[in-house]
Design a protein around this motif. Structure first.
Motif, PDB file in Angstrom:
ATOM      1  N   ALA A   1      -2.204  -5.360   5.180  1.00  0.00           N
ATOM      2  CA  ALA A   1      -2.090  -5.045   3.745  1.00  0.00           C
ATOM      3  C   ALA A   1      -1.974  -6.314   2.896  1.00  0.00           C
ATOM      4  N   GLU A   2      -1.214  -7.287   3.360  1.00  0.00           N
ATOM      5  CA  GLU A   2      -1.033  -8.523   2.586  1.00  0.00           C
ATOM      6  C   GLU A   2      -2.351  -9.293   2.460  1.00  0.00           C
ATOM      7  N   THR A   3      -3.089  -9.388   3.556  1.00  0.00           N
ATOM      8  CA  THR A   3      -4.379 -10.082   3.515  1.00  0.00           C
ATOM      9  C   THR A   3      -5.366  -9.324   2.638  1.00  0.00           C
ATOM     10  N   ARG A   4      -5.386  -7.988   2.759  1.00  0.00           N
ATOM     11  CA  ARG A   4      -6.291  -7.174   1.936  1.00  0.00           C
ATOM     12  C   ARG A   4      -5.984  -7.375   0.453  1.00  0.00           C
ATOM     13  N   ALA A   5      -4.699  -7.412   0.082  1.00  0.00           N
ATOM     14  CA  ALA A   5      -4.312  -7.628  -1.315  1.00  0.00           C
ATOM     15  C   ALA A   5      -4.762  -9.005  -1.791  1.00  0.00           C
ATOM     16  N   ALA A   6      -4.628 -10.018  -0.943  1.00  0.00           N
ATOM     17  CA  ALA A   6      -5.064 -11.368  -1.315  1.00  0.00           C
ATOM     18  C   ALA A   6      -6.578 -11.408  -1.506  1.00  0.00           C
TER      19      ALA A   6
ATOM     20  N   ASP B   1      -8.482  -8.853  -2.364  1.00  0.00           N
ATOM     21  CA  ASP B   1      -8.757  -8.114  -3.594  1.00  0.00           C
ATOM     22  C   ASP B   1      -8.477  -8.980  -4.824  1.00  0.00           C
ATOM     23  N   GLU B   2      -7.381  -9.726  -4.771  1.00  0.00           N
ATOM     24  CA  GLU B   2      -7.040 -10.613  -5.882  1.00  0.00           C
ATOM     25  C   GLU B   2      -8.107 -11.702  -6.050  1.00  0.00           C
TER      26      GLU B   2
ATOM     27  N   GLU C   1     -11.059 -10.218  -7.779  1.00  0.00           N
ATOM     28  CA  GLU C   1     -10.751 -10.058  -9.205  1.00  0.00           C
ATOM     29  C   GLU C   1     -10.848 -11.397  -9.929  1.00  0.00           C
TER      30      GLU C   1
END
Length: 89
Positions: free
Chosen positions: A57-62, A64-65, A68
């Motif tokens: 989840a942490e890597t996926r969020a990074a 995604d950021e 963006e």
């Protein structure tokens, strides 16, 4: 049928875990490897799916950021060097 030797280097812990598993299943390391090779031949390829591990989840969020930031670069502060980042503090 004549046999031949195959030499394979693996991590010792992996070998021990595999030997324990195969012994519990009533197999030797040699018979387990032979089963894998026969299965690969029967499947005309590796007999199981091989794919990259999914990011956590942490890597996926990074990631995604990052996407963006690429879409909207003006919404993020930019630096000329890493020293500028360190000196901002």
């Amino acid at each position: 049928m004549p046999t031949t030797n195959i030499n394979v280097r693996v991590d010792s812990a992996l070998k021990q875990e595999a030997e324990t598993l195969f012994n519990d299943l009533g197999l030797s390391m040699s018979s387990a490897i032979t089963m894998f090779l026969r299965s690969a031949i029967n499947h005309d390829g590796i007999p199981f799916e091989i794919k990259r591990p999914a990011p956590n989840a942490e890597t996926r969020a990074a990631l995604d950021e990052y996407e963006e930031m690429k879409r909207n670069p003006d919404g993020y502060k930019r630096y000329e060097s890493f020293d500028d980042v360190l000196n901002e503090g």
